[in-house]
Design a protein around this motif. Sequence first.
Motif, PDB file in Angstrom:
ATOM      1  N   ILE A  48       0.940   6.047   4.521  1.00  0.00           N
ATOM      2  CA  ILE A  48      -0.387   5.838   3.714  1.00  0.00           C
ATOM      3  C   ILE A  48      -0.819   4.393   4.002  1.00  0.00           C
ATOM      4  N   ASP A  49      -0.235   3.434   4.247  1.00  0.00           N
ATOM      5  CA  ASP A  49      -0.730   2.091   4.207  1.00  0.00           C
ATOM      6  C   ASP A  49      -1.378   2.036   5.676  1.00  0.00           C
ATOM      7  N   ARG A  50      -0.762   2.794   6.736  1.00  0.00           N
ATOM      8  CA  ARG A  50      -1.359   2.982   8.240  1.00  0.00           C
ATOM      9  C   ARG A  50      -3.021   3.569   7.891  1.00  0.00           C
ATOM     10  N   CYS A  51      -2.844   4.583   7.212  1.00  0.00           N
ATOM     11  CA  CYS A  51      -4.172   5.400   7.230  1.00  0.00           C
ATOM     12  C   CYS A  51      -4.948   4.364   6.293  1.00  0.00           C
ATOM     13  N   LEU A  52      -4.656   3.696   5.289  1.00  0.00           N
ATOM     14  CA  LEU A  52      -5.576   2.915   4.562  1.00  0.00           C
ATOM     15  C   LEU A  52      -6.096   1.748   5.380  1.00  0.00           C
ATOM     16  N   ALA A  53      -5.236   1.253   6.356  1.00  0.00           N
ATOM     17  CA  ALA A  53      -5.681   0.062   7.148  1.00  0.00           C
ATOM     18  C   ALA A  53      -6.706   0.475   8.150  1.00  0.00           C
ATOM     19  N   MET A  54      -6.492   1.660   8.752  1.00  0.00           N
ATOM     20  CA  MET A  54      -7.428   2.438   9.728  1.00  0.00           C
ATOM     21  C   MET A  54      -8.693   2.687   9.306  1.00  0.00           C
ATOM     22  N   LEU A  55      -8.513   3.264   7.782  1.00  0.00           N
ATOM     23  CA  LEU A  55     -10.017   3.346   7.086  1.00  0.00           C
ATOM     24  C   LEU A  55     -10.965   2.229   7.011  1.00  0.00           C
ATOM     25  N   ALA A  56     -10.131   1.194   6.864  1.00  0.00           N
ATOM     26  CA  ALA A  56     -10.721  -0.233   6.427  1.00  0.00           C
ATOM     27  C   ALA A  56     -11.220  -0.904   7.484  1.00  0.00           C
ATOM     28  N   ASP A  57     -10.407  -0.680   8.833  1.00  0.00           N
ATOM     29  CA  ASP A  57     -10.781  -1.155  10.099  1.00  0.00           C
ATOM     30  C   ASP A  57     -12.311  -0.732  10.560  1.00  0.00           C
ATOM     31  N   MET A  65     -15.566   6.237   1.306  1.00  0.00           N
ATOM     32  CA  MET A  65     -14.966   7.348   0.374  1.00  0.00           C
ATOM     33  C   MET A  65     -13.659   7.881   0.686  1.00  0.00           C
ATOM     34  N   MET A  66     -13.158   8.066   1.814  1.00  0.00           N
ATOM     35  CA  MET A  66     -11.991   8.678   2.300  1.00  0.00           C
ATOM     36  C   MET A  66     -10.939   7.270   1.801  1.00  0.00           C
ATOM     37  N   HIS A  67     -11.331   6.296   1.980  1.00  0.00           N
ATOM     38  CA  HIS A  67     -10.310   5.274   1.719  1.00  0.00           C
ATOM     39  C   HIS A  67     -10.178   4.919   0.372  1.00  0.00           C
ATOM     40  N   LEU A  68     -11.044   5.257  -0.491  1.00  0.00           N
ATOM     41  CA  LEU A  68     -11.048   4.861  -1.958  1.00  0.00           C
ATOM     42  C   LEU A  68     -10.233   5.963  -2.580  1.00  0.00           C
ATOM     43  N   THR A  69     -10.538   7.365  -2.061  1.00  0.00           N
ATOM     44  CA  THR A  69      -9.864   8.456  -2.669  1.00  0.00           C
ATOM     45  C   THR A  69      -8.293   8.509  -2.263  1.00  0.00           C
ATOM     46  N   MET A  70      -8.006   8.107  -1.295  1.00  0.00           N
ATOM     47  CA  MET A  70      -6.537   7.915  -0.851  1.00  0.00           C
ATOM     48  C   MET A  70      -6.012   6.894  -1.550  1.00  0.00           C
ATOM     49  N   LEU A  71      -6.716   5.472  -1.862  1.00  0.00           N
ATOM     50  CA  LEU A  71      -6.121   4.636  -2.549  1.00  0.00           C
ATOM     51  C   LEU A  71      -5.988   4.940  -4.218  1.00  0.00           C
ATOM     52  N   ARG A  72      -6.996   5.842  -4.520  1.00  0.00           N
ATOM     53  CA  ARG A  72      -6.890   6.267  -6.113  1.00  0.00           C
ATOM     54  C   ARG A  72      -5.590   6.992  -6.239  1.00  0.00           C
ATOM     55  N   PHE A  73      -5.137   7.941  -5.276  1.00  0.00           N
ATOM     56  CA  PHE A  73      -3.941   8.823  -5.436  1.00  0.00           C
ATOM     57  C   PHE A  73      -2.532   8.198  -4.258  1.00  0.00           C
ATOM     58  N   ARG A  74      -2.794   7.352  -4.236  1.00  0.00           N
ATOM     59  CA  ARG A  74      -1.703   6.329  -3.486  1.00  0.00           C
ATOM     60  C   ARG A  74      -0.280   6.760  -4.070  1.00  0.00           C
ATOM     61  N   GLU A  75      -0.083   6.430  -5.296  1.00  0.00           N
ATOM     62  CA  GLU A  75       1.190   6.543  -5.968  1.00  0.00           C
ATOM     63  C   GLU A  75       1.594   7.761  -6.307  1.00  0.00           C
ATOM     64  N   PRO A  76       0.896   8.982  -6.496  1.00  0.00           N
ATOM     65  CA  PRO A  76       1.408  10.399  -6.609  1.00  0.00           C
ATOM     66  C   PRO A  76       1.595  10.740  -5.095  1.00  0.00           C
ATOM     67  N   VAL A  77       1.022  10.191  -4.230  1.00  0.00           N
ATOM     68  CA  VAL A  77       1.150  10.839  -3.004  1.00  0.00           C
ATOM     69  C   VAL A  77       2.635  10.377  -2.290  1.00  0.00           C
ATOM     70  N   ILE A  78       2.918   9.256  -2.712  1.00  0.00           N
ATOM     71  CA  ILE A  78       4.273   8.337  -2.428  1.00  0.00           C
ATOM     72  C   ILE A  78       5.176   9.237  -3.095  1.00  0.00           C
ATOM     73  N   ALA A  79       5.017   9.526  -4.368  1.00  0.00           N
ATOM     74  CA  ALA A  79       6.084  10.607  -5.426  1.00  0.00           C
ATOM     75  C   ALA A  79       6.317  11.840  -4.646  1.00  0.00           C
ATOM     76  N   GLY A  80       5.240  12.417  -4.000  1.00  0.00           N
ATOM     77  CA  GLY A  80       5.513  13.759  -3.367  1.00  0.00           C
ATOM     78  C   GLY A  80       6.129  13.496  -2.017  1.00  0.00           C
ATOM     79  N   GLY A  81       6.386  12.479  -1.595  1.00  0.00           N
ATOM     80  CA  GLY A  81       7.357  12.562  -0.525  1.00  0.00           C
ATOM     81  C   GLY A  81       6.759  11.936   0.802  1.00  0.00           C
ATOM     82  N   ILE A  82       5.475  11.450   0.853  1.00  0.00           N
ATOM     83  CA  ILE A  82       4.992  10.787   1.977  1.00  0.00           C
ATOM     84  C   ILE A  82       5.206   9.514   1.992  1.00  0.00           C
TER      85      ILE A  82
END
Length: 279
Positions: free
Chosen positions: A234-243, A212-229
Amino acid sequence: MPRYILDQTWEREAERLDALERCGDPLTVDHLRRTGVGTGWDCLEVGAGRGSIARWLADRVGDRGTVLAVDLDTTLLEEERRPNLEVRRLDILSDPLPAAAFDLVHARHVIGHLPDRARALHRLAASLRPGGWLLVEDFDFRWAELGDWPCDPVDAGPVFGRVWSATLEVMRTGTYDGGWSWRAAAGLRAVGLAEVAGEARAPIGDRAFTEMMHLTMLRFREPVIAGGIPEADIDRCLAMLADPGSCVTAAPLVSVWGRRPPPDRTPQRAARSAATNHS
């Protein structure tokens, strides 16, 4: 105007809701059983999502009971209709709700998304029959404020905390309050419910929560990048959650319940009775 930011327009929202149900249903069912729900009860399931709890309740109350499953968007519920399960598109802040009609009302991951939480609780409490139970549940995401999310690999914790905090900031541009759940007990007491109690539980290594966390983070990936992250964070977190070898501590799911007093046991009368018994 703020809006509900997790609507069903995202192409993977059904998948995300499925993971949300799998991580929450075991705890929710434990608490529903605590209320004594059984044959012949009339129940209201608010924000029914993909319908897992609505189906469980329908099986529990049997042919002599009823379940009304409501949501702002019932697209994912349309196939759940059965003789004792009604599906209805409904906004609990504005649309008519039956008064004193239900033995049990359940709302999970709903109240924290609403712009007027006090009004929602008042309306849900008013829909209970005397003696009926209200159970509300929401994650407490204030852990993100610690800046170091508990997980393994441990060195990913600070990055994960930053990225999830930024994700929550995007969600707050809608109506979401990720820390509302710790005020739930006070909210239930404020609308006159009695026997208010609850529990917070945070599983460790729950793959459904991680998904659930992986999919939520993926859903908001672009606006989070736009916010300065940084995109790399983000990709490191997504990879960890998928592992499947990673281990993440879930955000606590806070479950709070209360009961509408019977006519002869209002809080005021109960207090007078207790004072008389001790005099």
